[in-house]
Each structure stands twice: as structure tokens, then as C-alpha cells.
Design an enzyme around this catalytic site. Structure first.
Site, PDB file in Angstrom:
ATOM      1  N   HIS A   1       8.237   4.318   7.111  1.00  0.00           N
ATOM      2  CA  HIS A   1       8.071   2.910   7.543  1.00  0.00           C
ATOM      3  C   HIS A   1       9.390   2.224   7.879  1.00  0.00           C
ATOM      4  CE1 HIS A   1       3.929   3.250   6.638  1.00  0.00           C
ATOM      5  NE2 HIS A   1       3.964   2.968   5.373  1.00  0.00           N
TER       6      HIS A   1
ATOM      7  N   TYR B   1       9.610   3.199   2.357  1.00  0.00           N
ATOM      8  CA  TYR B   1      10.362   2.036   2.841  1.00  0.00           C
ATOM      9  C   TYR B   1      11.871   2.191   2.653  1.00  0.00           C
ATOM     10  CZ  TYR B   1       6.002  -0.493   3.588  1.00  0.00           C
ATOM     11  OH  TYR B   1       4.777  -0.899   4.063  1.00  0.00           O
TER      12      TYR B   1
ATOM     13  N   GLY C   1       0.856  -1.190   0.000  1.00  0.00           N
ATOM     14  CA  GLY C   1       0.000   0.000   0.000  1.00  0.00           C
ATOM     15  C   GLY C   1       0.890   1.238   0.000  1.00  0.00           C
TER      16      GLY C   1
END
Ligand SMILES: Cc1cc2nc3c(=O)[nH]c(=O)nc-3n(C[C@H](O)[C@H](O)[C@H](O)COP(=O)(O)OP(=O)(O)OC[C@H]3O[C@@H](n4cnc5c(N)ncnc54)[C@H](O)[C@@H]3O)c2cc1C
Length: 274
Positions: free
Chosen positions: A163, A157, A151
Site C-alpha cells: 500500500h 503500509y 483492514g
């Protein structure tokens, strides 16, 4: 066409209209074209049971008063008393020289139904023993790959993304499951945020292209098992004689064997250029 090797796609998505379904279909087509016999375990369609319970064992339990899953299923596997759904998946896995796990990322991991496949199919004796793990693992002649959608975007990332580093996220599944069982782990195929991507068709084509040479692709690198003293006095730790050598390294050996040093870049996402 002669089919001389087998691929197994373990697939977890509820919808045939999903992007994951499209990714799976590309893999089936591309691998079939190369002469693979392709098996697909469509876990939701199969209503695959996710929980590891006493029902996974046929016949009497060894210790019904204190059910220990690992012990009971290992004995049941030896005696041919595992439930049929597990035995069928184990037979597919035994045939396969390439295994692709296709899934949407759920909570930084795989959907529960796929984790259930891992819990119930990769059992002690069949998939690993304490003597047969990592470099000496039972599946050392097989290749495995995580192929998943997210998502979040790629930037989320990165090591400075909200994240955190995707290499860290991949370690438990790629090392703790796949490499532990001996698999040669291929770099993951990550489809970043397909719901908002303007290049979905291009992503599918890049996947098709990658699969053309998947059987000769170089796997990710992990710490050689011989680096560790696999005995209780040694505590399963890095051999003392290697500690000094490793002290001079600029990066850790792998994402998790970081030795307190900076993480080796892309350790869980790219194979080393030799
Ligand atoms: C419980 C849960 C936990 C989650 N945890 C995380 C998390 O930890 N981290 C994270 O990043 N995300 C997380 N997500 C989000 C999830 O990973 C994404 O929603 C999922 O990966 C998207 O993939 P999909 O196949 O479902 O996409 P879909 O929504 O099915 O597809 C995306 C788009 O592609 C289109 N499409 C389908 N087929 C094709 C085709 N052939 N060609 C072109 N386009 C096509 C679809 O029509 C749609 O518009 C979570 C979601 C859930 C439900």
C-alpha cells in the site's frame, strides 16, 4: 472531580459492537479519569449530513445564481445563519483543547460522514483565513489526533509495502486539514488490522496508557510557516535564502516538502526526539 479542560471525540462507526467503539470508550474513560470533560460527536448516530449544500445556510443566499459554498458559509457564519447542526459542532470545537478523530480507514482516508464534518464545520472565517493558517492558525492552542483502525497490516503500509508509506497517506489529513487550521498535530494512533489481531486487548491498554500523558505529548513537526514567502510575488514558496541551507539536508523537511530528497523517516507518525 473538577473538569478543567475539554476533549472532543469526533467518532464515525456504525456499530456499537465495533473495535472503533471500544477504542472510543477507552478514550472517554481515560480522559474523564484525568479530569477532562469529554464530548462525543457520534456522527452516524446523529445522522450527520455529509454533503456541503445550500441548506447549510439559513435565509437568503448572497448569489443564488452561482452558489459558491465557501463564500456563502463564511457570510452565514459571520451573520449567525449557519444551520444548527454546524453551529453546534463549532461550539463543541471551540470548547475543546483536544480533538480526537476516531474512525476506520476508508479508501486511505476517513469515512465520508467524517469528511463531511470537516467540510461543513471547518469553514473559512471560523477555522482558517488566508492570514490565519498553519503556525498562525486559528486553532494553534488546540491539539488534534487521528486515531484509526485499518483492514491492512502494518507491513502493508511500510515504504516497501504493497500500500505504500503510511506517512504519505497521512499528509493530506494531518497537514492539509489539521495543521492548516493551526492544530498542534499529535502522532496518529493506528490500530493495525484489529479484525485479525491476536492482541486487541493489548492495543486498547496501550491506548489507555498513551492517553494518560496526552496533554504533555510532543506534537509532530512540520515546516515552520516562516520558511515560506506568503505573498503572491513569492508564490507561497520556500524563501530563496533558505533554498541553499536546505540543499545540504540529507532528507526533505517533511513528507511533502521533500525537495526531491529522501523522505524524513516517520515524519507523520512520530514526534521528533527533540
Ligand atoms: C468502504 C471501506 C473502505 C475501506 N478502505 C480501507 C483502506 O483503504 N485501507 C485499509 O487498510 N482498510 C480499509 N477498509 C477496512 C477497514 O478499515 C476495517 O474494516 C476497519 O478499520 C476495522 O475496524 P472496525 O472497528 O470496523 O473493526 P471490527 O470488525 O468492528 O472489529 C474487529 C474485531 O474486534 C472485536 N472487538 C470489538 N470490541 C472489542 C473489544 N473491546 N476488545 C477486543 N476485541 C473487540 C470485534 O468483535 C471484531 O472481531 C475499508 C473498509 C470499508 C468498509
Amino acid at each position: 472531580m473538577q473538569q478543567w479542560k475539554t476533549a472532543l471525540i469526533v467518532y464515525a462507526h456504525q456499530s456499537p459492537a465495533s473495535f472503533n467503539a471500544a477504542v472510543r470508550d477507552v478514550a472517554v474513560q481515560a480522559l474523564t479519569k484525568q479530569g477532562y470533560k469529554v464530548l462525543v460527536s457520534d456522527l452516524y448516530a446523529m445522522k450527520f449530513k455529509a454533503s456541503a449544500t445550500a441548506e447549510d445556510v439559513k435565509g437568503d443566499l448572497k448569489n443564488p445564481e452561482h452558489f459558491v459554498y465557501n463564500d456563502e458559509v463564511m457570510v452565514a457564519w459571520q451573520d449567525g445563519r449557519l444551520s444548527d447542526d454546524i453551529a453546534e459542532e463549532q461550539q463543541k470545537l471551540e470548547q475543546a483543547e483536544l480533538v480526537i478523530f476516531q474512525f476506520p480507514l476508508y479508501w486511505f482516508s476517513m469515512p465520508a460522514i467524517m469528511k463531511g464534518w470537516i467540510d461543513r464545520v471547518l469553514i473559512q472565517g471560523f477555522a482558517f483565513t488566508m492570514q490565519k493558517m498553519y503556525d498562525n492558525g486559528i486553532f494553534k492552542d488546540k491539539r488534534a489526533m487521528l486515531s484509526f483502525t485499518t483492514g491492512g497490516t502494518e507491513s502493508m503500509y511500510l515504504a516497501d509495502g504493497v500500500h505504500g508509506d503510511v506517512n504519505v497517506l497521512l499528509w493530506p489529513l494531518q497537514n492539509g486539514v489539521l495543521r492548516f487550521c493551526g492544530f498542534q498535530v499529535l502522532a496518529p494512533q493506528i490500530f493495525w488490522c484489529p479484525a485479525h489481531s491476536p492482541v486487541r486487548s493489548e492495543m486498547l491498554e496501550a491506548w489507555r496508557e498513551r492517553l494518560r500523558s496526552v496533554c504533555v505529548e510532543k506534537p509532530l513537526s512540520f515546516a515552520p510557516t516562516e520558511y515560506f514567502d506568503l505573498s503572491f510575488p513569492g508564490g507561497f514558496r520556500l524563501r530563496p535564502e533558505l533554498r541553499e541551507t536546505c540543499a545540504s539536508l540529507t532528507h526533505g523537511i517533511t513528507t511533502a516538502h521533500h525537495l526531491g530528497k529522501p523522505l524524513p523517516p516517520d515524519n507523520q507518525t512520530k514526534a521528533k526526539d527533540s
